[in-house]
Scaffold this active site. Structure first.
Site, PDB file in Angstrom:
ATOM      1  N   TYR A 196     -11.018  -1.099  10.313  1.00 49.06           N
ATOM      2  CA  TYR A 196     -13.104  -0.602   9.554  1.00 49.06           C
ATOM      3  C   TYR A 196     -12.813  -1.206   8.571  1.00 49.06           C
ATOM      4  O   TYR A 196     -13.745  -1.034   7.553  1.00 49.06           O
ATOM      5  CB  TYR A 196     -12.001   1.524   9.101  1.00 49.06           C
ATOM      6  CG  TYR A 196     -10.912   1.480   8.190  1.00 49.06           C
ATOM      7  CD1 TYR A 196     -10.762   0.905   7.381  1.00 49.06           C
ATOM      8  CD2 TYR A 196     -10.154   2.274   8.985  1.00 49.06           C
ATOM      9  CE1 TYR A 196      -9.131   1.912   7.076  1.00 49.06           C
ATOM     10  CE2 TYR A 196      -8.965   2.891   8.297  1.00 49.06           C
ATOM     11  CZ  TYR A 196      -8.160   2.180   6.846  1.00 49.06           C
ATOM     12  OH  TYR A 196      -7.463   2.671   6.552  1.00 49.06           O
ATOM     13  N   ARG A 218     -12.366  -3.568  -7.198  1.00 52.84           N
ATOM     14  CA  ARG A 218     -12.607  -4.878  -6.679  1.00 52.84           C
ATOM     15  C   ARG A 218     -13.642  -5.192  -6.249  1.00 52.84           C
ATOM     16  O   ARG A 218     -14.456  -3.964  -5.694  1.00 52.84           O
ATOM     17  CB  ARG A 218     -11.821  -4.024  -5.882  1.00 52.84           C
ATOM     18  CG  ARG A 218     -10.115  -3.550  -5.869  1.00 52.84           C
ATOM     19  CD  ARG A 218      -9.062  -2.819  -4.806  1.00 52.84           C
ATOM     20  NE  ARG A 218      -9.964  -2.520  -4.030  1.00 52.84           N
ATOM     21  CZ  ARG A 218      -9.658  -2.186  -2.830  1.00 52.84           C
ATOM     22  NH1 ARG A 218      -8.140  -2.129  -2.757  1.00 52.84           N
ATOM     23  NH2 ARG A 218      -9.681  -1.132  -2.481  1.00 52.84           N
ATOM     24  N   PHE A 224       0.553  -0.953  -0.135  1.00 54.56           N
ATOM     25  CA  PHE A 224      -0.079   0.116  -0.211  1.00 54.56           C
ATOM     26  C   PHE A 224       0.871   1.222  -0.023  1.00 54.56           C
ATOM     27  O   PHE A 224       1.405   1.306   0.934  1.00 54.56           O
ATOM     28  CB  PHE A 224      -1.334   0.354   1.556  1.00 54.56           C
ATOM     29  CG  PHE A 224      -1.890   0.888   1.220  1.00 54.56           C
ATOM     30  CD1 PHE A 224      -3.537   0.668   0.441  1.00 54.56           C
ATOM     31  CD2 PHE A 224      -1.632   1.974   1.327  1.00 54.56           C
ATOM     32  CE1 PHE A 224      -4.159   1.745   0.222  1.00 54.56           C
ATOM     33  CE2 PHE A 224      -2.735   2.985   1.729  1.00 54.56           C
ATOM     34  CZ  PHE A 224      -3.598   2.887   0.983  1.00 54.56           C
TER      35      PHE A 224
END
Ligand SMILES: Cc1ncc(COP(=O)(O)O)c(C=O)c1O
Length: 429
Positions: free
Chosen positions: A235, A389, A131
């Site tokens: 989250y 995605r 990431f």
């Protein structure tokens, strides 16, 4: 596990749902618009129903009535108590996990601490799938430490996976630290944590795993893998809510060898002694910095409770089944229309999303969110340049939803409905 599917029709999907042992967990989540199918749990998980009364209690009773007294009643030790629940999900001991800060900040603390501990070694290894925030944090630390360290990225041959040799060729006796996302955010490729950790250890390097796309979706056993360090957010598949605090893990035997680069009062041995001299706590607590965000920290608990109750093994099993079903539909319905799959086909090295690749991915994903008619919208997410995605979460996704989503993509493609979407992009995709 047998993964053959009888038919692409919706009735077959409904039959699969009727046999689903986890289907009752779907009712644990707010789902106020039955015409919207949510396939974006890898960015922001759904809201657990019981988070609403829980937060009401935190705000009205604990804050509103009990005021500062709540620190001693239930707030002060919350980072550990919630951390203990998370520890069960990621195969760690209670003493090794704490909930605090964001993933990026936790990564900063642990990368910095690891590099200091490994002084003399100057290489940091990651991969092209990591990431960006993780890579930025590492680049910033290299600058801060004087520019003597070098970040090297393992390359991918197929754009979907990273082979062991790509890492093996880079990790050597000069490697201080290996930093990898356990599940890659774009392709969904999952590393063999134990194997890569062993490989790094054989050269004396430490390994830091980013579990953001794995925790709650994939079985993880940090202790079994002998993992050194880990971070992750709450989250996504943990359903903790937007901006809910992240976690960090440090293996028990190296906690006392590592020093946090941010000396905040919550990491001190005795924050309420207000000593002018910092003395780090002799535990994982030293990686706390400032006052915990009590409200968002409280919101993490219901999602963790649901996940623990459903059982991560059952969730992973269903996630695989849902994704295999999705791939079956994609191959039968969408591949003939010019789509391809940008995720591993082997479920043992695939996380909980499937990347659908198409040159018009951006406009198709927007068309899915808008829907062709009012009765069906699908929320996926888009990642540049050509990835849609599609994420599944065993505690609330159904086979019927997957079927409807793939059918909508087919309809959008058949009718070229995506051509009605303008190109400018919104800030959050
Ligand atoms: C794999 C991964 N690591 C790190 C981050 C950044 O997390 P945070 O915003 O909590 O710093 C994200 C955000 O989506 C992520 O997917």
């Amino acid at each position: 596990m047998k993964n053959s599917f009888e038919s692409i029709d919706i009735f077959a999907a409904k039959r699969l749902d009727s046999k689903d042992n986890l289907k009752s967990f779907r009712n644990e989540f707010v789902n106020s618009d039955p015409t919207t199918i949510y396939l974006d749990g890898n960015s922001l998980g759904r809201l657990p129903k019981r988070t609403i009364p829980l937060l009401d209690n935190v705000i009205n009773k604990e804050w509103g009535n009990d005021l500062i007294g709540s620190w001693n009643k239930s707030w002060y030790d919350k980072p550990y108590r919630v951390g203990n629940k998370l520890a069960k999900l990621i195969g760690a001991k209670n003493e090794e996990v704490i909930i605090t800060d964001s993933t990026s900040i936790n990564l900063y603390k642990l990368v910095y601490a690891a590099l200091r501990h490994q002084s003399g070694r100057t290489k940091i290894i990651s991969d092209v799938f990591n990431f960006p925030s993780d890579l930025y944090v590492i680049q910033g630390i290299i600058k801060e430490l004087g520019g003597n360290h070098k970040l090297e990225l393992a390359q991918s041959e197929d754009g979907i996976t990273i082979c062991d040799d790509a890492l093996n060729n880079l990790i050597d006796e000069n490697t201080a630290l290996v930093v990898l996302s356990h599940t890659a955010f774009k392709s969904g490729f999952v590393y063999d944590m134990k194997k890569i950790t062993e490989l790094a250890h054989s050269k004396g390097a430490l390994v830091l795993w980013d579990l953001s796309h794995s925790a709650g979706a994939v079985e993880i056993n940090l202790n079994d893998a002998n993992a050194d360090l880990a971070v992750g957010c709450t989250y996504k598949y943990l359903n903790g809510g937007p901006g809910s605090p992240a976690y960090l893990y440090v293996r028990e035997d190296i906690i006392d060898k590592l020093e946090s680069p941010i000396w905040g009062w919550f990491g001190d041995q005795d924050p309420f002694a207000f000593n002018p001299e910092y003395k780090p706590a002799a535990s994982i607590k030293k990686f706390l910095v400032g006052t915990p965000p009590v409200i968002s920290l409280s919101a993490i608990e219901p999602g963790l409770d649901i996940t623990l109750k459903a059982g991560i093994t059952n969730i992973r099993e269903k996630n695989i089944r849902l994704s295999e079903y999705m791939i079956f539909l994609i191959n039968n319905i969408l591949v003939p229309l010019g789509f391809s799959i940008g995720s591993p086909l082997d479920s043992s090295i695939r996380g909980s999303h499937v990347s659908l690749v198409h040159p018009e991915a951006y406009r198709i994903s927007k068309a899915m969110i808008r829907g062709i008619k009012d009765d069906l919208k699908v929320i996926p997410d888009y990642r540049k340049p050509n990835n849609i995605r599609l994420s599944v979460s065993g505690i609330y996704s159904s086979f019927e939803e997957i079927n409807k989503a793939i059918t909508l993509i087919k309809d959008i493609s058949d009718t070229r409905y995506y051509e009605t979407i303008a190109m400018p992009k919104e800030l959050v995709t």
